[in-house]
Write an enzyme that holds these catalytic residues in place. Structure first.
Site, PDB file in Angstrom:
ATOM      1  N   GLU A  16       0.847  -1.194   0.000  1.00 24.25           N
ATOM      2  CA  GLU A  16       0.000   0.000   0.000  1.00 24.25           C
ATOM      3  C   GLU A  16       0.885   1.247   0.000  1.00 24.25           C
ATOM      4  O   GLU A  16       1.874   1.309   0.723  1.00 24.25           O
ATOM      5  CB  GLU A  16      -0.904   0.002   1.241  1.00 24.25           C
ATOM      6  CG  GLU A  16      -1.780   1.238   1.336  1.00 24.25           C
ATOM      7  CD  GLU A  16      -2.841   1.119   2.431  1.00 24.25           C
ATOM      8  OE1 GLU A  16      -3.476   0.058   2.550  1.00 24.25           O
ATOM      9  OE2 GLU A  16      -3.004   2.110   3.169  1.00 24.25           O
ATOM     10  N   ASP A 109     -13.057   7.968   7.008  1.00 23.90           N
ATOM     11  CA  ASP A 109     -13.225   8.479   8.373  1.00 23.90           C
ATOM     12  C   ASP A 109     -14.113   9.715   8.359  1.00 23.90           C
ATOM     13  O   ASP A 109     -14.043  10.519   7.438  1.00 23.90           O
ATOM     14  CB  ASP A 109     -11.858   8.820   8.974  1.00 23.90           C
ATOM     15  CG  ASP A 109     -11.142   7.565   9.449  1.00 23.90           C
ATOM     16  OD1 ASP A 109     -11.836   6.630   9.916  1.00 23.90           O
ATOM     17  OD2 ASP A 109      -9.911   7.506   9.321  1.00 23.90           O
ATOM     18  N   ALA A 123     -19.674   1.591   3.913  1.00 27.94           N
ATOM     19  CA  ALA A 123     -18.958   1.014   2.772  1.00 27.94           C
ATOM     20  C   ALA A 123     -19.862   0.045   2.006  1.00 27.94           C
ATOM     21  O   ALA A 123     -19.789  -0.047   0.780  1.00 27.94           O
ATOM     22  CB  ALA A 123     -17.704   0.299   3.258  1.00 27.94           C
TER      23      ALA A 123
HETATM   24  P1  FAD Z   1     -17.723   0.581   7.175  1.00 25.20           P
HETATM   25  O1  FAD Z   1     -17.529  -0.809   6.729  1.00 25.20           O
HETATM   26  O2  FAD Z   1     -18.868   1.354   6.626  1.00 25.20           O
HETATM   27  O3  FAD Z   1     -17.799   0.569   8.768  1.00 25.20           O
HETATM   28  C1  FAD Z   1     -17.726   1.779   9.521  1.00 25.20           C
HETATM   29  C2  FAD Z   1     -18.393   1.602  10.858  1.00 25.20           C
HETATM   30  O4  FAD Z   1     -19.816   1.483  10.658  1.00 25.20           O
HETATM   31  C3  FAD Z   1     -17.980   0.326  11.600  1.00 25.20           C
HETATM   32  O5  FAD Z   1     -17.983   0.631  12.979  1.00 25.20           O
HETATM   33  C4  FAD Z   1     -19.081  -0.673  11.273  1.00 25.20           C
HETATM   34  O6  FAD Z   1     -19.247  -1.662  12.275  1.00 25.20           O
HETATM   35  C5  FAD Z   1     -20.295   0.253  11.176  1.00 25.20           C
HETATM   36  N1  FAD Z   1     -21.308  -0.258  10.223  1.00 25.20           N
HETATM   37  C6  FAD Z   1     -21.078  -0.743   8.989  1.00 25.20           C
HETATM   38  N2  FAD Z   1     -22.241  -1.081   8.403  1.00 25.20           N
HETATM   39  C7  FAD Z   1     -23.232  -0.781   9.292  1.00 25.20           C
HETATM   40  C8  FAD Z   1     -24.647  -0.905   9.278  1.00 25.20           C
HETATM   41  N3  FAD Z   1     -25.286  -1.388   8.199  1.00 25.20           N
HETATM   42  N4  FAD Z   1     -25.336  -0.495  10.378  1.00 25.20           N
HETATM   43  C9  FAD Z   1     -24.698   0.008  11.471  1.00 25.20           C
HETATM   44  N5  FAD Z   1     -23.353   0.137  11.539  1.00 25.20           N
HETATM   45  C10 FAD Z   1     -22.621  -0.258  10.469  1.00 25.20           C
HETATM   46  N6  FAD Z   1      -9.652   5.868   4.646  1.00 25.20           N
HETATM   47  C11 FAD Z   1      -9.551   6.808   3.664  1.00 25.20           C
HETATM   48  O7  FAD Z   1     -10.133   7.880   3.783  1.00 25.20           O
HETATM   49  N7  FAD Z   1      -8.804   6.599   2.552  1.00 25.20           N
HETATM   50  C12 FAD Z   1      -8.130   5.439   2.339  1.00 25.20           C
HETATM   51  O8  FAD Z   1      -7.475   5.280   1.321  1.00 25.20           O
HETATM   52  C13 FAD Z   1      -8.233   4.416   3.341  1.00 25.20           C
HETATM   53  N8  FAD Z   1      -7.627   3.211   3.181  1.00 25.20           N
HETATM   54  C14 FAD Z   1      -7.818   2.212   4.108  1.00 25.20           C
HETATM   55  C15 FAD Z   1      -7.252   0.947   3.882  1.00 25.20           C
HETATM   56  C16 FAD Z   1      -7.437  -0.096   4.795  1.00 25.20           C
HETATM   57  C17 FAD Z   1      -6.843  -1.453   4.502  1.00 25.20           C
HETATM   58  C18 FAD Z   1      -8.183   0.138   5.982  1.00 25.20           C
HETATM   59  C19 FAD Z   1      -8.368  -0.965   6.999  1.00 25.20           C
HETATM   60  C20 FAD Z   1      -8.741   1.391   6.225  1.00 25.20           C
HETATM   61  C21 FAD Z   1      -8.574   2.436   5.297  1.00 25.20           C
HETATM   62  N9  FAD Z   1      -9.135   3.703   5.474  1.00 25.20           N
HETATM   63  C22 FAD Z   1      -9.013   4.678   4.508  1.00 25.20           C
HETATM   64  C23 FAD Z   1      -9.811   4.025   6.743  1.00 25.20           C
HETATM   65  C24 FAD Z   1     -11.335   3.782   6.690  1.00 25.20           C
HETATM   66  O9  FAD Z   1     -11.929   4.679   5.783  1.00 25.20           O
HETATM   67  C25 FAD Z   1     -11.860   4.024   8.112  1.00 25.20           C
HETATM   68  O10 FAD Z   1     -11.423   3.009   8.981  1.00 25.20           O
HETATM   69  C26 FAD Z   1     -13.352   4.241   8.255  1.00 25.20           C
HETATM   70  O11 FAD Z   1     -13.601   4.759   9.567  1.00 25.20           O
HETATM   71  C27 FAD Z   1     -14.228   2.999   8.088  1.00 25.20           C
HETATM   72  O12 FAD Z   1     -14.253   2.600   6.793  1.00 25.20           O
HETATM   73  P2  FAD Z   1     -14.936   1.184   6.393  1.00 25.20           P
HETATM   74  O13 FAD Z   1     -14.935   1.137   4.936  1.00 25.20           O
HETATM   75  O14 FAD Z   1     -14.362   0.077   7.156  1.00 25.20           O
HETATM   76  O15 FAD Z   1     -16.443   1.490   6.934  1.00 25.20           O
END
Ligand code: FAD
Length: 289
Positions: A16, A109, A123
């Site tokens: 990455e 975030d 997501a």
């Molecule tokens: P989600 O999967 O949407 O989850 C977020 C929160 O919502 C979690 O607590 C989950 O339990 C909760 N949730 C999910 N679905 C529901 C639902 N249906 N009902 C209620 N609660 C729910 N950030 C960036 O801005 N740019 C990047 O390039 C980037 N790269 C990353 C790469 C990796 C490998 C990782 C692990 C993280 C990265 N991040 C990046 C950070 C990421 O955007 C944050 O961690 C963010 O807070 C959560 O993203 P997510 O896609 O996991 O969210």
């Protein structure tokens, strides 16, 4: 090439990188890529700012160069929380023109200074949207110690299952320093019926600021062995770097021996560190399946 096709054949080893800050020259990242490309990872992913500030086009440009100049499969990160459906569609069109077919679909975030756009809440919403608009390989993020906002790991795992049900082909984990936490997470995902490949996210810690920043951001717990090493060498940068590299190698050897689907190395744009780790583990990863 779609990344999901790799997991049946091998233990996937990916890198990455992040685009340079606006104040730095973009050439720095191309110099970094030249060195990373020589290490022949299975793919290189490029982070994308969730800020809605428009620097995402630089991430797409870098991903193109990874494919066209270094002949390596690129993956673009795509956070949705501050983007509208039309803005996401514009990114997908750009990716199509560039021939980029691998997307890490993320919420991003939540920034207290930016009002979310409300088109995508999670997501999983982005994943089902992307699925409707083309044939992409879609990855999702996962959190061995639970996402930082989650009060309850059971809910977090249920949400992860929903993300996979919406179409995530494979998952990449947040960094962790205690492999046992990752193994326990894998058991929970298996019980929940999550059966897509999961890459383990490994971040070599090579300086003290990095530890404080990273742990503050993602809440990864620090096992006693790790803390002891960091305390012992915190005032000796070279020793700390070597110890951080050795720790990451140790984690990878244990993970690969335990049969993980893949290792995703957070390179922090540091080709020296990526090279030392890649060289140390290449025989192990190359002969693990
Ligand atoms: P989600 O999967 O949407 O989850 C977020 C929160 O919502 C979690 O607590 C989950 O339990 C909760 N949730 C999910 N679905 C529901 C639902 N249906 N009902 C209620 N609660 C729910 N950030 C960036 O801005 N740019 C990047 O390039 C980037 N790269 C990353 C790469 C990796 C490998 C990782 C692990 C993280 C990265 N991040 C990046 C950070 C990421 O955007 C944050 O961690 C963010 O807070 C959560 O993203 P997510 O896609 O996991 O969210």
């Amino acid at each position: 090439m779609k990344i999901r096709e790799l997991f049946d054949k091998k233990t996937v080893f990916s890198f990455e990188i992040f685009p340079p800050k606006k104040t730095s020259s973009v050439d720095v990242i191309y110099k970094t890529l030249e060195e990373l490309g020589d290490l022949s990872p299975d793919f290189i992913s490029v982070t994308f700012s969730a800020g809605g500030s428009g620097n995402g086009s630089l991430s797409c440009e870098i991903a193109s160069r990874i494919k066209d100049e270094y002949n390596i499969t690129p993956m673009i990160h795509l956070p949705c929380i501050n983007y509208t459906e039309d803005e996401i569609l514009a990114v997908l069109n750009d990716l199509d023109k560039r021939g980029i077919e691998n997307i890490l679909a993320l919420r991003g975030d939540i920034n207290p200074d930016i009002e979310p756009k409300k088109h995508f809440r999670y997501a999983s919403d982005l994943i089902s949207f992307i699925k409707k608009h083309g044939d992409y390989d879609i990855a999702g993020a996962c959190y061995p110690e639970g996402h930082i906002e989650t009060e309850n790991i059971v809910d977090d795992i249920k949400n992860l299952k929903h993300k996979v049900d919406m179409g995530a082909d494979h998952l990449i984990s947040q960094l962790f320093f205690d492999n046992n936490l990752f193994y326990s997470f894998l058991e929970k995902t298996a019980i929940a019926g999550i059966n897509v490949p999961i890459e383990a996210g490994i971040m070599p810690v090579v300086n003290k600021n990095q530890i404080e920043r990273m742990v503050g951001m993602c809440g990864a717990s620090l096992p006693p062995k790790f803390v002891k090493i960091m305390q012992k060498f915190e005032h000796n940068p070279e020793a700390l770097r070597d110890a951080g590299i050795a720790y990451a190698i140790d984690q990878i050897v244990d993970l690969v021996s335990s049969g993980v689907d893949g290792i995703h190395l957070y390179t922090m744009n540091n080709p020296y560190v990526a090279k030392r780790i890649s060289e140390a583990v290449s025989g192990i990863i190359g002969n693990s399946k």
